[in-house]
Write an enzyme that holds these catalytic residues in place. Structure first.
Site, mmCIF file in Angstrom:
data_model
loop_
_atom_site.group_PDB
_atom_site.id
_atom_site.type_symbol
_atom_site.label_atom_id
_atom_site.label_comp_id
_atom_site.label_asym_id
_atom_site.label_seq_id
_atom_site.Cartn_x
_atom_site.Cartn_y
_atom_site.Cartn_z
ATOM 1 N N GLY A 11 20.338 83.453 21.967
ATOM 2 C CA GLY A 11 19.564 83.575 20.739
ATOM 3 C C GLY A 11 18.109 83.913 21.011
ATOM 4 N N GLN A 12 17.354 84.044 19.938
ATOM 5 C CA GLN A 12 15.927 84.344 20.069
ATOM 6 C C GLN A 12 15.212 83.321 20.952
ATOM 7 O OE1 GLN A 12 12.644 85.028 16.732
ATOM 8 N NE2 GLN A 12 13.055 82.850 16.946
ATOM 9 N N ASP A 13 15.323 82.034 20.599
ATOM 10 C CA ASP A 13 14.608 80.997 21.336
ATOM 11 C C ASP A 13 15.145 80.844 22.750
ATOM 12 O OD1 ASP A 13 13.414 80.703 18.898
ATOM 13 O OD2 ASP A 13 13.813 78.561 18.701
ATOM 14 N N ASP A 58 31.134 76.219 23.978
ATOM 15 C CA ASP A 58 31.076 76.174 22.523
ATOM 16 C C ASP A 58 30.738 74.745 22.110
ATOM 17 O OD1 ASP A 58 31.683 76.130 19.725
ATOM 18 O OD2 ASP A 58 32.949 77.896 20.008
ATOM 19 N N LEU A 59 29.732 74.587 21.262
ATOM 20 C CA LEU A 59 29.316 73.246 20.848
ATOM 21 C C LEU A 59 30.379 72.512 20.043
ATOM 22 C CD1 LEU A 59 25.561 73.809 19.910
ATOM 23 C CD2 LEU A 59 26.459 72.560 21.882
ATOM 24 N N LEU A 80 19.483 74.536 21.972
ATOM 25 C CA LEU A 80 19.021 75.501 20.977
ATOM 26 C C LEU A 80 20.203 76.124 20.249
ATOM 27 C CD1 LEU A 80 16.324 77.316 23.162
ATOM 28 C CD2 LEU A 80 16.154 75.147 21.942
ATOM 29 N N GLN A 83 24.569 76.946 14.273
ATOM 30 C CA GLN A 83 24.716 77.948 13.221
ATOM 31 C C GLN A 83 23.360 77.891 12.544
ATOM 32 O OE1 GLN A 83 24.459 80.132 10.545
ATOM 33 N NE2 GLN A 83 24.829 78.301 9.320
ATOM 34 N N SER A 125 14.344 70.822 12.999
ATOM 35 C CA SER A 125 13.897 71.917 12.135
ATOM 36 C C SER A 125 13.066 71.432 10.964
ATOM 37 C CB SER A 125 15.116 72.678 11.612
ATOM 38 O OG SER A 125 14.756 73.581 10.585
ATOM 39 N N GLU A 127 13.393 72.530 8.152
ATOM 40 C CA GLU A 127 14.297 72.498 7.006
ATOM 41 C C GLU A 127 14.750 71.078 6.678
ATOM 42 O OE1 GLU A 127 15.584 74.898 4.921
ATOM 43 O OE2 GLU A 127 14.249 76.420 5.760
ATOM 44 N N TYR A 148 22.553 73.230 6.325
ATOM 45 C CA TYR A 148 21.887 73.383 7.626
ATOM 46 C C TYR A 148 20.868 72.264 7.839
ATOM 47 C CZ TYR A 148 18.624 75.220 11.118
ATOM 48 O OH TYR A 148 17.795 75.372 12.210
ATOM 49 N N HIS A 178 9.664 80.209 13.235
ATOM 50 C CA HIS A 178 9.070 80.976 14.322
ATOM 51 C C HIS A 178 9.885 82.251 14.506
ATOM 52 C CE1 HIS A 178 11.769 77.837 15.735
ATOM 53 N NE2 HIS A 178 12.093 78.591 16.780
#
Length: 327
Positions: A11-13, A58-59, A80, A83, A125, A127, A148, A178
C-alpha cells in the site's frame, strides 16, 4: 541489523515506510495478499521491490500471520494492512470488520505467542473520532461514523489491551488523512489529480464527486511514516496523534489542483453525483499533534499546497508518458 515486518507492504504507507526503513539499514520484510492482479507497482515505482522480502499473508488467516512472523523474526512489526477505503466499508462491513478489526487481534496474538519482545505499531485512524467536535487529541472520545472507523476503534483498544495485559511494546499512531502520488485512485485526492491530468490532455470530459464540502486534515504520507518509526524508538510505548493541525475542504483541494494544472474554473468539468454521498459522513476532521512534536520531535514538513502540487505533478507527468493509458 534490525528486522522489520510490515503488514500491508504494497500500500501507500507500506511502500513509503519500507523505503524509509531501508535507508535506516533495516532488513525489510513485508506481506502482500494474493490477488488476481499485480500489486507491486508502488514498490517498483520507488525502485525498492528487489530490496525487500515479500511474504504472502492475509490478515483474515491466522496461520499465514503466524508464518510471516516466524519467517521474518522481526524486531519491529508495523500493521498497516486493512480494508482502508472508508466508502467501501459501507458496502462491505463484515469484510472490513474482519480485516481492519480482527486482523489486528490476529497479529497481536501471533506476537504474544511467538515474538513477545518485538515492538508493535498499529495504524489507528482519525476516522475513529467521527463527528466529535473540535480539534482532536489522544484524549478525545471515539464516535466512529463508518464500519471502517468502528473496526479501527476495536483494533486500537485491542492494541492497548495487549500492551497492558501482556507487557507488549505496542503503540497506536492515530494518523489523520495523509496522501501522496502513491495514493489509490479510489481516494478522493488522487481521484482528483488523476482525473484532472486526463482532462488536461483531453482524454476525460467529466469528474464525478460526492460531498466536496467535507474537510480533512491532510498531510504527506512520506512525512508520516517517520512518525511511525519514531514511536517504536522511544523508551516506553504510547499513542500519538499525527496531523498537520489544519483542515481543508475537498473544494479547496480541487481549487488548487485545477489552477496548478492550468484548467481554470473546475465547475465546467466537475459534476456532483448524489450516488457518491456516504450514508453518514464526517464534516470536519483536524488533529492536534503537539504530543508528537514534544515527545517524538516530529512535525510535518510538507504543506497542503505542496502536497497538492506534488500529486498533480506526478499524474501530469504520467499522462505525458502514457497518453492512452486506461490505468
Amino acid at each position: 541489523m534490525k528486522n522489520a515486518l510490515i503488514f500491508g507492504l504494497t500500500g501507500q504507507d507500506g511502500t513509503y515506510l519500507a523505503d524509509f526503513l531501508l535507508k535506516k539499514g533495516y532488513n525489510v520484510f513485508g506481506t502482500f495478499r494474493r490477488t488476481s492482479h499485480r500489486c507491486f507497482e508502488r514498490l517498483e515505482e520507488m525502485e525498492i521491490f528487489h530490496k525487500v522480502t515479500d511474504i504472502k499473508a492475509d490478515l483474515s488467516d491466522y496461520g499465514s500471520v503466524q508464518a510471516a512472523i516466524k519467517q521474518s523474526e522481526p524486531d519491529e512489526i508495523y500493521n498497516l494492512g486493512a480494508q482502508s477505503f472508508v466508502g467501501a466499508s459501507f458496502q462491505q462491513p463484515v469484510l472490513t470488520s474482519d480485516i481492519t478489526g480482527l486482523g489486528v487481534l490476529r497479529v497481536l496474538e501471533a506476537i504474544r505467542e511467538n515474538v513477545p519482545d518485538a515492538k508493535f505499531y498499529q495504524a489507528s485512524s482519525s476516522e475513529m473520532y467521527g463527528n466529535y467536535p473540535g480539534i482532536k487529541n489522544e484524549e478525545s472520545p471515539f464516535r466512529p461514523r463508518s464500519p471502517y472507523g468502528a473496526a479501527k476503534v476495536f483494533g486500537h483498544h485491542m492494541t492497548n489491551h495487549y500492551k497492558e495485559a501482556y507487557n507488549i511494546f505496542a503503540c497506536c499512531g492515530i494518523l489523520f488523512n495523509h496522501e501522496s502520488p502513491l495514493r489509490g485512485l479510489e481516494f478522493v485526492t488522487r481521484k482528483i489529480t488523476y482525473a484532472l491530468s486526463k482532462i488536461k490532455f483531453n482524454t476525460l470530459d467529466k469528474l464525478h464527486l460526492g460531498n466536496i464540502n467535507a474537510k480533512r486534515d491532510w498531510g504527506f504520507a512520506g512525512d508520516y511514516v517517520e512518525a511511525m518509526w519514531l514511536m517504536l524508538q522511544q523508551k516506553e510505548p504510547d499513542n500519538y496523534v499525527i496531523a498537520t493541525g489544519k483542515s481543508h475542504s475537498i473544494k479547496e483541494f480541487l481549487d488548487i489542483a485545477s489552477e496548478y494544472a492550468g484548467l481554470g474554473d473546475w465547475h465546467e468539468f466537475v459534476e456532483i453525483d448524489e450516488s457518491l454521498m456516504r450514508p453518514t459522513d464526517i464534516e470536519d476532521l483536524v488533529g492536534d499533534a503537539s504530543k508528537a512534536r514534544k515527545n517524538l520531535n516530529w512535525e510535518p514538513k510538507t504543506s497542503f499546497k505542496e502536497l497538492v502540487k506534488k500529486m498533480m505533478d506526478h499524474d501530469i507527468e504520467y499522462h505525458k508518458q502514457h497518453p492512452s493509458s486506461q490505468y
